[in-house]
Write an enzyme that holds these catalytic residues in place. Structure first.
Site, PDB file in Angstrom:
ATOM      1  N   GLU A 194      23.618  45.244  48.015  1.00  0.00           N
ATOM      2  CA  GLU A 194      24.764  45.313  46.985  1.00  0.00           C
ATOM      3  C   GLU A 194      25.096  46.603  46.270  1.00  0.00           C
ATOM      4  OE1 GLU A 194      26.198  43.625  42.713  1.00  0.00           O
ATOM      5  OE2 GLU A 194      24.364  42.664  43.761  1.00  0.00           O
TER       6      GLU A 194
ATOM      7  N   TYR B 270      55.302  49.555  47.910  1.00  0.00           N
ATOM      8  CA  TYR B 270      56.356  50.777  47.771  1.00  0.00           C
ATOM      9  C   TYR B 270      57.436  50.661  48.614  1.00  0.00           C
ATOM     10  CZ  TYR B 270      53.596  52.593  44.035  1.00  0.00           C
ATOM     11  OH  TYR B 270      52.960  52.883  42.812  1.00  0.00           O
TER      12      TYR B 270
END
Length: 369
Positions: free
Chosen positions: A202, A106
């Protein structure tokens, strides 16, 4: 301790400033000498991965791609590189501030012709700067958008934050979620630990199961929640604990091709960020499971492999990170049985099975118990 960390930060800032100035000077001198400006970068492809015997990780080889002002596309890429370099020097390093990768996209709206068309473009440019300077984006005060992962276990640390120094014991001073790993783990110093191993996990469900079952206390284990594909800060702190403290690492994932790549990114580095492998990868990390052979041995509940899974497994057979006999045997077995399983499948044997039977047996097999 705070002064020590602060001095390191100052040194990193000076090095980053120096490297970015060198890049800007190189492009400027090409203009001055009436040479068409260009920069060369390693090709970020699987075919350009090479094994480094020195560091035991996979790094980029000698193939290069060029960004040159000879083409309109190349000229715009160089323009955006110079704008980003100036921004990082003047807004980040000079003012001790930082931005997220999303914010940089941005911010470029004010750069006129150098504006990024999409965030993927600005993300790639930061990766380019890492390659060109041989530094990590954290040196430029660039932050990821996502939250950090967490860890829980018998280790005491000191973290330097914008609001001062924090001393934290990652079992006694944190809640059930654990200690949240910051995006820049170079601001952490290790004070003391009683850990005999690190288990990198995980899924959040298995991370919570090991905590609830007291696995960290029973085996003096530091539990690290990878949150799927691990963030760079997660991989970096695992590497630091392994190398600086000598704590062995085991990676515990689901039993599918995508999870094996999670292990590979921890142990050997990711293809996309192979230029950072020596900084983030932990080649001593061992794959704990879930193995395809575990699916057979423990008769776990499974799902059928999809075509996408099968193609991914076949691709891994040619991936240099999976070239060992062990991996070829496990991957071929999975293709033969046509099944995959999740970590939570162990719950079908009882809530304590994974911590009382599977993990102790597997860790003994690996020589970690």
């Amino acid at each position: 301790m705070a002064r020590k960390i602060s001095n390191k930060k100052t040194q990193r800032d000076l090095l980053a400033r120096e490297k970015l100035f060198e890049l800007a000077e190189k492009i400027y001198n090409q203009f001055e000498n009436e040479v068409v400006p260009s920069i060369s970068l390693p090709s970020r492809t699987k075919s350009n991965l090479e094994y480094s015997n020195e560091s035991d990780v996979w790094v980029y080889g000698g193939r290069e791609s060029e960004r040159s002002a000879k083409t309109v596309k190349g000229a715009f890429q160089l323009l955006k590189t110079t704008y980003a370099t100036e921004f990082l020097i003047n807004e980040h390093l000079a003012q001790s501030r930082g931005s997220t990768l999303r914010e940089l996209y941005y911010i470029s709206e004010g750069w006129e012709a150098a504006k990024f068309k999409e965030q993927a473009e600005s993300d790639r440019l930061i990766e380019d700067l890492e390659l060109l300077t041989n530094l990590q984006r954290e040196y430029f005060h660039m932050r990821p958008e996502e939250d950090g992962a967490t860890m829980f276990g018998p280790i005491e640390i000191t973290e330097q934050t914008n609001r001062g120094e924090r001393n934290i014991h990652c079992q006694k001073d944190v809640g059930e979620g654990g200690y949240q790993i910051p995006f820049n783990v170079e601001n952490i110093e290790f004070k003391a630990h009683d850990a005999s191993m690190i288990i990198a996990i995980e899924t959040g469900g298995m991370y919570a199961r090991l905590m609830e079952n007291g696995f960290d206390e029973a085996y003096n284990a530091i539990l690290v929640h990878l949150k799927g594909q691990p963030a760079r800060s997660t991989r970096r702190i695992i590497k630091r604990m392994n190398e600086e403290l000598g704590i062995p690492v085991a990676v515990f994932t689901d039993g599918d091709p995508w999870s094996y790549r999670i292990y590979a990114s921890v142990a050997y580095g990711a293809i996309k960020s192979a230029h950072l492998s020596e900084f983030m990868a932990t080649p001593a990390a061992k794959f704990l499971g879930l193995q395809p052979s575990d699916i057979v041995e423990y008769e776990l509940s499974t799902d059928k492999l999809t075509e996408q899974d099968i193609n991914a497994l076949r691709s891994e057979l040619s991936d240099p990170r999976f070239e060992s006999d062990y991996w070829k045997e496990q991957i071929q077995l999975q293709l033969d049985i046509g099944k995959k399983a999740e970590q939570q499948a162990f719950a079908g044997k009882g809530l304590n099975f994974v911590t009382e039977v599977y993990l102790p047996n597997r860790l003994k097999e690996m020589g970690m118990l």
